[in-house]
Design a protein around this motif. Structure first.
Motif, short mmCIF file in Angstrom:
data_model
loop_
_atom_site.label_atom_id
_atom_site.label_comp_id
_atom_site.label_asym_id
_atom_site.label_seq_id
_atom_site.Cartn_x
_atom_site.Cartn_y
_atom_site.Cartn_z
N CYS A 136 0.81 -1.23 0.00
CA CYS A 136 0.00 0.00 0.00
C CYS A 136 0.84 1.28 0.00
CB CYS A 136 -0.95 -0.03 1.19
SG CYS A 136 -2.31 -1.18 0.95
N THR A 137 2.05 1.19 -0.52
CA THR A 137 2.90 2.38 -0.65
C THR A 137 2.49 3.12 -1.92
OG1 THR A 137 4.67 1.10 0.35
CG2 THR A 137 5.29 3.17 -0.71
N GLY A 138 2.07 4.35 -1.79
CA GLY A 138 1.64 5.08 -2.97
C GLY A 138 2.79 5.75 -3.70
N ILE A 139 2.43 6.66 -4.59
CA ILE A 139 3.41 7.39 -5.39
C ILE A 139 4.29 8.24 -4.47
CG2 ILE A 139 3.66 9.21 -7.13
CD1 ILE A 139 0.86 8.25 -8.24
N GLY A 140 5.61 8.09 -4.62
CA GLY A 140 6.55 8.99 -3.94
C GLY A 140 6.91 8.66 -2.52
N THR A 141 6.48 7.52 -1.99
CA THR A 141 6.77 7.20 -0.59
C THR A 141 7.54 5.88 -0.45
OG1 THR A 141 4.47 6.42 -0.46
CG2 THR A 141 4.95 8.54 0.54
N GLY A 142 8.38 5.59 -1.44
CA GLY A 142 9.24 4.41 -1.35
C GLY A 142 8.84 3.30 -2.31
N ARG A 143 7.83 3.54 -3.12
CA ARG A 143 7.41 2.52 -4.09
C ARG A 143 8.55 2.33 -5.10
NH1 ARG A 143 2.40 3.68 -8.08
NH2 ARG A 143 3.99 5.11 -8.80
N ASN A 144 9.00 1.09 -5.26
CA ASN A 144 10.20 0.84 -6.06
C ASN A 144 10.01 -0.47 -6.82
OD1 ASN A 144 12.74 0.16 -7.03
ND2 ASN A 144 13.80 1.03 -5.25
#
Ligand SMILES: [Zn+2]
Length: 335
Positions: free
Chosen positions: A67-75
Motif C-alpha cells: 500500500c505504498t503510494g506514489i513517492g513514498t518508497g514505491r520501487n
C-alpha cells in the motif's frame, strides 16, 4: 475467469491464495528514496525483507498488497527482485498514502488530472514500466480529511470505477465522509476498504459497524503494532494497541455477524525507510493473529473468508464502468 494485476503480470483469482491486504516492502516520507543512507543499507534491507516474506510464504501466505503510494518508497524493480526471490505475489498500488504525503508537483492538480494519472498506472504501467497497479491507495491527512485528500478520493473513485480495481484507505478517521465521497462519485462501497480501524489514533467501534452496514470493508490492518513491544530505545508508535484490546475490537464486529465485511493485515514495513521500528512482520498475521482468533473460537471457514475469499473478491478486477458517470461527476463537482 477473474484477474488481478501483480508486479509480475496479471494472475488468475485462484492464484492469489492467502493474502495480506495492507503491507509495505518499504515505506518512507517523500524524499526517502533520495537518502543515500538507504542505498548504503540496501544489502541488509534486501536480506531482512526476504527473510520476512519467506517466513510469510512458509506459513502459507501467497500474496501481499503493498500500500505504498506514489513517492513514498514505491520501487518496482526492487519489488520484482523480492517477489521473484520469495515467491510471494506483490500487488502494487497507485494513488497517494494521504494528502500530506502528496509530492508538491501533484498538490494543485484537478480531480480529472489525478484520475488520469491513476488510470494510467492501472492500465498502462507505473513510472515508465509496464507493471500495472492492482489497487488504489488514498488516505486522510493527520488532522483530518483535507481539501487535497478529497480531490485524491474523488480521483481514486473515478479511476476505480473505470478499471474495476478496489480502493484501500489510510486511516478511518472521517470514515463516513470518506464513504460519502466514494458514493458521490458512483463507486459502490463494496469496492472499498476503510483502513486502520484498529489504530489507537482513531478508534470508534460504532463507525466500524457503520462501515460494515453500508457495505464497505473494515480494515483491521495494523495488527502487530502492540504496545507491549515498545522499549525505551524503540518505543511503540502512537497508533499501537495492547494486543488483547485489538482482538476484543475485532471480535465485537465478528460476533455481530460481519465476518465477511472485514480484512486483516499488519501494515508491517519490511524495512522502515527513515525511523527505528519495533519488531514487526507480515508473518505475524499467520503466526500470532490467526491463532489468537482461533483461541477465541473463530472457525476455519471464517479464517479462510478473511485471508482468501474477501481479498479475492476485492482484488479481482470488476467490469469497468467508464466514462458516462465520470463525466457526470466531473460536471457536478465543477472540476
Ligand atoms: Zn500502510
Amino acid at each position: 475467469m477473474g484477474k488481478i494485476n501483480t508486479i509480475q503480470g496479471a494472475i488468475a483469482t485462484e492464484q492469489l491464495g492467502i493474502t495480506a491486504m495492507h503491507e509495505h516492502i518499504g515505506f518512507g516520507l517523500p524524499g526517502c528514496d533520495l537518502d543515500t543512507k538507504w542505498w548504503e543499507a540496501r544489502p541488509k534491507m534486501l536480506e531482512v525483507t526476504i527473510d520476512k516474506l519467506r517466513r510469510f510464504r512458509e506459513l502459507g501466505g501467497q500474496t501481499i498488497v503493498d500500500c505504498t503510494g506514489i513517492g513514498t518508497g514505491r520501487n518496482i524493480p526492487y519489488w520484482q527482485v523480492v517477489s521473484q526471490t520469495t515467491g510471494v505475489n506483490i500487488v502494487a498500488c497507485t494513488g497517494f498514502v494521504s494528502g500530506d504525503t502528496v509530492l508538491p508537483y501533484f498538490r494543485d492538480k484537478s480531480v480529472e488530472y489525478l484520475a488520469d494519472l491513476f488510470y494510467h498506472e492501472i492500465t498502462v504501467g507505473i513510472a515508465g514500466t509496464n507493471v500495472k497497479a492492482g489497487a488504489v491507495k488514498v488516505g486522510v491527512s493527520r488532522g483530518g480529511l483535507s481539501e487535497l485528500d478529497e480531490r485524491v478520493y474523488r480521483a481514486a473513485a473515478r479511476a476505480a470505477r473505470a478499471t474495476g480495481v478496489p480502493i484501500l484507505t489510510h486511516l478511518s478517521i472521517n470514515g463516513d465522509r470518506q464513504m460519502d465521497l466514494f458514493e458521490t462519485e458512483g463507486l459502490p462501497l463494496d469496492r472499498v476498504v476503510i483502513g486502520h480501524s484498529d489504530g489507537a489514533e482513531g478508534l470508534d467501534p460504532e463507525r466500524d459497524f457503520r462501515i460494515a452496514k453500508r457495505g464497505a470493508f473494515v480494515g483491521y490492518d495494523t495488527i502487530g503494532f502492540d504496545t507491549e513491544k515498545g522499549t525505551p530505545e524503540v518505543p511503540a508508535p502512537f497508533w499501537a494497541r495492547p494486543r488483547k484490546e485489538r482482538l476484543d475490537q475485532v471480535m465485537d464486529l465478528f460476533n455481530a455477524g460481519y465476518t465477511n465485511r472485514a480484512i486483516i493485515s499488519c501494515d508491517a514495513n519490511c524495512w522502515a525507510l527513515g525511523w527505528a521500528s519495533t519488531e514487526h512482520s507480515v508473518a505475524e498475521l499467520l503466526e500470532v493473529f490467526v491463532p489468537d482468533l482461533k483461541a477465541r473460537g473463530v472457525s476455519d471457514e471464517t479464517i479462510e473468508q478473511l485471508l482468501i475469499h474477501t481479498p479475492a473478491h476485492l482484488l479481482t478486477m470488476k467490469e469497468p464502468k467508464p466514462d458516462r458517470m465520470r463525466k457526470a461527476a466531473a460536471v457536478s463537482t465543477g472540476v
